[in-house]
Design a protein around this motif. Structure first.
Motif, PDB file in Angstrom:
ATOM      1  N   LYS A 197       0.828  -1.217   0.000  1.00  0.00           N
ATOM      2  CA  LYS A 197       0.000   0.000   0.000  1.00  0.00           C
ATOM      3  C   LYS A 197       0.860   1.265   0.000  1.00  0.00           C
ATOM      4  CE  LYS A 197      -1.921  -1.404   3.837  1.00  0.00           C
ATOM      5  NZ  LYS A 197      -1.411  -2.791   3.923  1.00  0.00           N
ATOM      6  N   THR A 198       1.783   1.314   0.959  1.00  0.00           N
ATOM      7  CA  THR A 198       2.613   2.518   1.087  1.00  0.00           C
ATOM      8  C   THR A 198       3.490   2.704  -0.151  1.00  0.00           C
ATOM      9  OG1 THR A 198       2.614   2.244   3.481  1.00  0.00           O
ATOM     10  CG2 THR A 198       4.297   3.682   2.568  1.00  0.00           C
ATOM     11  N   SER A 199       4.056   1.620  -0.624  1.00  0.00           N
ATOM     12  CA  SER A 199       4.908   1.714  -1.822  1.00  0.00           C
ATOM     13  C   SER A 199       4.106   2.241  -3.007  1.00  0.00           C
ATOM     14  CB  SER A 199       5.480   0.343  -2.179  1.00  0.00           C
ATOM     15  OG  SER A 199       6.154  -0.217  -1.085  1.00  0.00           O
ATOM     16  N   ASP A 205       7.289  -8.224 -10.169  1.00  0.00           N
ATOM     17  CA  ASP A 205       8.723  -8.326 -10.477  1.00  0.00           C
ATOM     18  C   ASP A 205       9.362  -9.530  -9.802  1.00  0.00           C
ATOM     19  OD1 ASP A 205      10.219  -7.033  -7.769  1.00  0.00           O
ATOM     20  OD2 ASP A 205       8.161  -6.429  -8.090  1.00  0.00           O
TER      21      ASP A 205
HETATM   22  P1  GTP Z   1       1.842  -2.108   5.906  1.00  0.00           P
HETATM   23  O1  GTP Z   1       1.673  -0.615   5.907  1.00  0.00           O
HETATM   24  O2  GTP Z   1       2.791  -2.600   6.932  1.00  0.00           O
HETATM   25  O3  GTP Z   1       0.546  -2.854   5.935  1.00  0.00           O
HETATM   26  O4  GTP Z   1       2.545  -2.515   4.505  1.00  0.00           O
HETATM   27  P2  GTP Z   1       2.218  -1.935   3.085  1.00  0.00           P
HETATM   28  O5  GTP Z   1       1.058  -2.623   2.493  1.00  0.00           O
HETATM   29  O6  GTP Z   1       2.207  -0.452   3.129  1.00  0.00           O
HETATM   30  O7  GTP Z   1       3.481  -2.445   2.240  1.00  0.00           O
HETATM   31  P3  GTP Z   1       4.798  -1.648   1.896  1.00  0.00           P
HETATM   32  O8  GTP Z   1       4.578  -0.715   0.763  1.00  0.00           O
HETATM   33  O9  GTP Z   1       5.418  -1.123   3.124  1.00  0.00           O
HETATM   34  O10 GTP Z   1       5.672  -2.849   1.311  1.00  0.00           O
HETATM   35  C1  GTP Z   1       6.019  -3.960   2.137  1.00  0.00           C
HETATM   36  C2  GTP Z   1       7.298  -4.549   1.611  1.00  0.00           C
HETATM   37  O11 GTP Z   1       7.106  -5.062   0.294  1.00  0.00           O
HETATM   38  C3  GTP Z   1       8.444  -3.547   1.513  1.00  0.00           C
HETATM   39  O12 GTP Z   1       9.643  -4.189   1.863  1.00  0.00           O
HETATM   40  C4  GTP Z   1       8.465  -3.177   0.052  1.00  0.00           C
HETATM   41  O13 GTP Z   1       9.727  -2.787  -0.395  1.00  0.00           O
HETATM   42  C5  GTP Z   1       8.017  -4.459  -0.599  1.00  0.00           C
HETATM   43  N1  GTP Z   1       7.342  -4.231  -1.885  1.00  0.00           N
HETATM   44  C6  GTP Z   1       6.294  -3.414  -2.110  1.00  0.00           C
HETATM   45  N2  GTP Z   1       5.962  -3.434  -3.411  1.00  0.00           N
HETATM   46  C7  GTP Z   1       6.812  -4.281  -4.007  1.00  0.00           C
HETATM   47  C8  GTP Z   1       6.964  -4.726  -5.345  1.00  0.00           C
HETATM   48  O14 GTP Z   1       6.269  -4.338  -6.283  1.00  0.00           O
HETATM   49  N3  GTP Z   1       7.959  -5.638  -5.573  1.00  0.00           N
HETATM   50  C9  GTP Z   1       8.771  -6.095  -4.597  1.00  0.00           C
HETATM   51  N4  GTP Z   1       9.691  -6.972  -4.918  1.00  0.00           N
HETATM   52  N5  GTP Z   1       8.648  -5.703  -3.330  1.00  0.00           N
HETATM   53  C10 GTP Z   1       7.689  -4.801  -3.033  1.00  0.00           C
END
Ligand code: GTP
Ligand code: MG
Length: 369
Positions: free
Chosen positions: A91-93, A189
């Motif tokens: 989500k954050t990414s 990826d």
């Molecule tokens: P919470 O806020 O903790 O619920 O997580 P989130 O859903 O916001 O996920 P976040 O964006 O923090 O990503 C979680 C992990 O996955 C991080 O280490 C990112 O770098 C990784 N990540 C996110 N998107 C991708 C992607 O497209 N490819 C890869 N390989 N890793 C990803």
């Protein structure tokens, strides 16, 4: 009429959802965690846990004059989008990636500030507004107050994982709110990514994505590498077009509080989203149990604004307290009236708080289901 869901009722009483489910079961009612309950069931179940239920009806509300819109006053507005998904699914990414797709951000030059939402203007000149408070909480907190600000939900699922409990919850929230969903299958990826498995798991929930002949738009992305983000945003715009979103910018602003806080130097800071009308410096504002005048206003780039129209997120100074996420705000003509309504609401709030702790208030307003 149905009110809160099983899980909302459980959290109001500070018990586990499973306890509510079994209480319902002992009444011969079989419910799921996201199911909404009717007044009678709520009253009986609450009683089992020693709670008395009060249904606050629209009568305690004041008449706040909100101008009706004529068809010719309505102009297209940007969609408001929430991203939801399981922990770590990206989500954050994704939100960071999208923020960087903004063509205006660069030229504004200011420092990016967190104001709970942001707008991006795409290369084609179209604008999309994203809520960037943690998807679930924002959505549930607002929904629990009867606020419905989201037009479209992006459900993000990691392709190297499965459709997880929180994914299902996100889907249930969007469905209960009648908000259209777009699926973003993330992390494609990764060598271990298996997007088809995700589509398969969705289909088992009766959610058929377009590629499989269904009605749900779906886009494979890599938030980390920035792949196919534009394609996802195109799909958001397409969905928005179908929704034909409009608002009247030429009236007193109305909108929703996203979050608020007390800043030592600046006083109460309220982040909010204008839904209709145009918010201006100097406006007399009523927000939840508080009132004031808009003293200053800035956007997510830290740029000072004199006014803000529909679907524009802003951070303002001038309210005499911290309204809750999901509280509606209104611009009023008479400051005395705004203050008197705020005071009345505050009194009511205190009385309810004092009367009893073992007491839940289910606000009926905005829960026309
Ligand atoms: P919470 O806020 O903790 O619920 O997580 P989130 O859903 O916001 O996920 P976040 O964006 O923090 O990503 C979680 C992990 O996955 C991080 O280490 C990112 O770098 C990784 N990540 C996110 N998107 C991708 C992607 O497209 N490819 C890869 N390989 N890793 C990803
Ligand atoms: Mg996150």
């Amino acid at each position: 009429t149905e009110f809160v869901t099983v899980s909302e009722l459980a959290s109001m009483m500070d018990v586990q959802p499973t306890q509510v489910i079994s209480a319902c079961m002992s009444l011969g009612i079989f419910v799921s965690i996201n199911q909404r309950l009717d007044a009678e069931t709520i009253a009986i179940v609450a009683d089992e846990f020693g709670f008395e239920v009060e249904f606050v009806s629209a009568e305690v509300q004041e008449a706040i004059p909100v101008q009706e819109d004529k068809d010719e006053d309505l102009l297209p507005r940007a969609p408001i989008v929430t991203v939801m998904g399981h922990v770590d699914h990206g989500k954050t990414s994704l939100l960071d990636r999208i923020r960087n797709a903004d063509v205006i951000a660069g030229e504004a030059g200011g420092i990016t500030q967190h104001i709970g939402a942001y707008s991006v203007t795409l290369e084609n000149g179209k604008r999309i507004t994203f809520l960037d408070t943690p998807g679930h909480e924002a959505f549930t907190a607002m929904r629990a107050r009867g606020a419905q600000v989201t037009d479209i939900a992006i459900i993000i699922v990691a392709a190297d994982d499965d459709v997880m409990p929180q994914t299902k919850e996100a889907i249930a929230h969007a469905q209960a709110a009648g908000v259209p969903m777009i699926f973003a299958i993330n992390k494609v990826d990764k060598p271990t990514a298996n997007p088809d498995k995700i589509r398969e798991q969705l289909s088992q929930m009766n959610i058929l994505v377009e590629e499989w002949g269904g009605k749900y738009q779906c886009q494979e992305i890599s938030a980390k590498q920035g792949l196919y983000i534009d394609e996802l945003l195109e799909k958001v715009l397409l969905e928005a077009e179908l929704l034909d979103l409009k608002a009247n910018p030429n009236k007193n602003a109305v909108g929703t509080v996203i979050e608020s806080s007390l800043d030592k130097g600046r006083g109460y800071v309220t982040n909010m989203l204008v839904e209709a009308g145009t918010l201006k410096i100097g406006d007399i504002i009523l927000a939840g149990r508080y009132a004031g005048r808009v003293r200053a206003m800035h956007n997510e780039h830290g740029k000072n604004l004199k006014e803000a129209g529909p679907a524009v997120p802003v951070s303002i100074l001038g309210i005499n307290g911290a309204p809750s996420a999901g509280d509606k705000f209104y611009i009023m003509d008479d400051e005395r009236e705004a203050r008197s309504i705020a005071t009345k609401r505050e009194q009511l709030y205190r009385e309810q708080g004092l009367r009893t702790q073992k007491h839940i208030t289910l606000d009926e307003i905005g829960r026309r289901l």
